[in-house]
Design an enzyme around this catalytic site. Structure first.
Site, short mmCIF file in Angstrom:
data_model
loop_
_atom_site.label_atom_id
_atom_site.label_comp_id
_atom_site.label_asym_id
_atom_site.label_seq_id
_atom_site.Cartn_x
_atom_site.Cartn_y
_atom_site.Cartn_z
N SER A 154 0.83 -1.29 0.00
CA SER A 154 0.00 0.04 0.05
C SER A 154 1.02 1.19 -0.21
O SER A 154 2.01 1.07 0.45
CB SER A 154 -0.79 -0.05 1.22
OG SER A 154 -1.23 1.50 1.63
N TYR A 167 -2.09 -0.57 10.02
CA TYR A 167 -2.09 -0.83 8.53
C TYR A 167 -0.63 -0.73 7.95
O TYR A 167 -0.23 -1.34 7.32
CB TYR A 167 -3.34 -0.19 7.95
CG TYR A 167 -3.45 -0.57 6.55
CD1 TYR A 167 -3.98 -1.71 6.04
CD2 TYR A 167 -3.35 0.34 5.46
CE1 TYR A 167 -4.20 -2.21 4.67
CE2 TYR A 167 -3.54 0.14 3.95
CZ TYR A 167 -3.86 -1.02 3.76
OH TYR A 167 -4.16 -1.37 2.51
N1 LIG Z 1 -8.60 -0.59 -1.86
C1 LIG Z 1 -7.42 0.31 -1.86
O1 LIG Z 1 -7.45 1.36 -2.35
C2 LIG Z 1 -6.18 -0.39 -1.39
C3 LIG Z 1 -4.97 0.30 -1.47
C4 LIG Z 1 -3.84 -0.49 -1.21
C5 LIG Z 1 -3.82 -1.82 -0.79
N2 LIG Z 1 -5.12 -2.39 -0.88
C6 LIG Z 1 -4.75 -3.95 -0.40
O2 LIG Z 1 -5.48 -4.64 -1.17
C7 LIG Z 1 -6.03 -5.74 -0.76
C8 LIG Z 1 -7.28 -6.03 -1.20
O3 LIG Z 1 -8.19 -4.84 -0.62
P1 LIG Z 1 -9.50 -4.58 -1.19
O4 LIG Z 1 -9.77 -3.08 -1.28
O5 LIG Z 1 -9.90 -5.24 -2.32
O6 LIG Z 1 -10.44 -4.72 0.13
P2 LIG Z 1 -11.69 -5.69 0.38
O7 LIG Z 1 -12.21 -5.47 2.00
O8 LIG Z 1 -12.51 -5.43 -0.87
O9 LIG Z 1 -10.88 -7.30 0.37
C9 LIG Z 1 -10.23 -8.02 1.43
C10 LIG Z 1 -10.76 -9.26 1.34
O10 LIG Z 1 -9.89 -9.98 2.44
C11 LIG Z 1 -10.86 -10.67 3.21
N3 LIG Z 1 -10.48 -10.96 4.33
C12 LIG Z 1 -10.38 -10.31 5.50
N4 LIG Z 1 -10.07 -11.21 6.64
C13 LIG Z 1 -9.82 -12.21 6.08
C14 LIG Z 1 -9.33 -13.51 6.77
N5 LIG Z 1 -8.97 -13.56 8.05
N6 LIG Z 1 -9.27 -14.82 5.98
C15 LIG Z 1 -9.60 -14.49 4.73
N7 LIG Z 1 -10.06 -13.47 3.99
C16 LIG Z 1 -9.91 -12.38 4.89
C17 LIG Z 1 -12.24 -10.24 3.26
O11 LIG Z 1 -13.39 -10.63 3.71
C18 LIG Z 1 -12.46 -9.31 1.81
O12 LIG Z 1 -12.99 -10.07 1.06
C19 LIG Z 1 -5.74 -5.71 0.96
O13 LIG Z 1 -4.40 -6.15 1.21
C20 LIG Z 1 -5.73 -4.19 1.06
O14 LIG Z 1 -5.00 -3.99 2.14
C21 LIG Z 1 -6.21 -1.72 -0.93
#
Ligand SMILES: NC(=O)c1ccc[n+]([C@@H]2O[C@H](COP(=O)([O-])OP(=O)(O)OC[C@H]3O[C@@H](n4cnc5c(N)ncnc54)[C@H](O)[C@@H]3O)[C@@H](O)[C@H]2O)c1
Length: 273
Positions: A154, A167
């Site tokens: 991130s 985070y």
């Molecule tokens: N959305 C953004 O802007 C952004 C930016 C940088 C990084 N990220 C990273 O990208 C990745 C995906 O993020 P996203 O935005 O799609 O979020 P999201 O919340 O839509 O997806 C995350 C998924 O992880 C699952 N999850 C949570 N705890 C869990 C567990 N213990 N076991 C199994 N699954 C679990 C959730 O149920 C969810 O389906 C994450 O690592 C997030 O930190 C997102």
């Protein structure tokens, strides 16, 4: 035609595949002919993801398996089911992760108010939830002729992003783990197993929508400062991660390991001035 980016018949495990970014990536990998294991905690959501994948790509080879990235047993069960079904594993996308409200310092509070249990939980999910699946799938990945792990970092790993203290610490550790394991496996597997990460900028999803946008869709003050710091002047769209993830999983990146690839509209490159 070049086969550089070809991932047909490669068996790829995607954690967090009921979520926004990893779910979109998992569907894309299916559309490219990969055999994709969607991992998630919730059976009903997994069924929904699999049926939306199959309705968009009727030829897709995919399976939904219930597994919690913090529960070794459930990951081992998923691994056995995948090996029984497809014989080997060539890729792991560690997409599960995200922030938790308690591990964030809201504007009216100070560092001293940090809820340490929440801090620990967010580190658990993002760091341990990346390390543990990698540990469980590593042996199968090393048996494959070539294999690739893709982690999620991130912008808050290399840069200080206000409020999100837990985070940020967790994602910084994910970056370090990515480099550490890349080096470890490079020598042990003579380059057969590679480990990289994508670094998404700001993509609107359920986790951050309320922080970045108001109910009418206009930007909050935080959303405005994100857009000001993003040279592209907008948030990312989930499909804009597809190409980089496919690149890292395919032989197009066969000499790339330990890389953290920003997909961020220029956010990390920009000083803000
Ligand atoms: N959305 C953004 O802007 C952004 C930016 C940088 C990084 N990220 C990273 O990208 C990745 C995906 O993020 P996203 O935005 O799609 O979020 P999201 O919340 O839509 O997806 C995350 C998924 O992880 C699952 N999850 C949570 N705890 C869990 C567990 N213990 N076991 C199994 N699954 C679990 C959730 O149920 C969810 O389906 C994450 O690592 C997030 O930190 C997102």
């Amino acid at each position: 035609m070049s086969t550089l980016f070809d991932i047909r018949s490669r068996v790829i495990v995607v954690t967090g595949s009921t979520g926004a970014l990893a779910g979109s990536a998992a569907r894309h990998l299916c559309s490219q002919g990969a055999r994709v294991a969607f991992l998630g905690r919730n059976r009903a959501k997994l069924d929904e993801s699999i049926s939306s994948c199959l309705s968009a790509h009727p030829e897709a080879e995919c399976v939904g398996l219930v597994a919690d990235v913090l529960d070794r047993r459930s990951l081992e069960d998923a691994r056995e089911a995948i090996v029984t079904r497809w014989g080997s594993i060539h890729g792991l996308v560690n997409g599960a992760g995200g922030n938790m409200p308690g591990a964030t310092i809201p504007p009216e509070k100070a560092f001293a108010d940090l809820d340490f249990d929440s801090f620990r939980q967010v580190v658990d999910l993002n760091l341990h939830g990346t390390v543990l699946p990698t540990l469980v799938f590593a042996e199968e990945l090393q048996k494959a002729p070539t294999a690739s792990v893709v982690n999620f970092s991130s912008v808050s790993a290399p840069l200080a992003v206000s409020r999100v203290v837990g985070y940020s610490a967790a994602k910084a550790a994910v970056e370090n783990f990515t480099r550490w394991l890349a080096v470890e496996l490079a020598s042990r597997t003579t380059g057969k197993v590679r480990v990289n990460a994508v670094l998404p900028g700001f993509f609107l999803g359920e986790q951050n929508r309320r922080l970045l946008t108001n109910e009418d869709g206009s930007l909050t003050a935080r959303g405005e400062s994100v857009i000001r710091k993003t040279p592209f002047g907008r948030f990312g769209a989930a499909e804009e991660l597809h190409g980089t993830i496919q690149f890292l999983l395919s032989s197009a990146s066969r000499f790339v390991t330990g890389a953290i690839v920003p997909v961020d509209g220029g956010f990390v490159a920009f000083s803000g001035v």
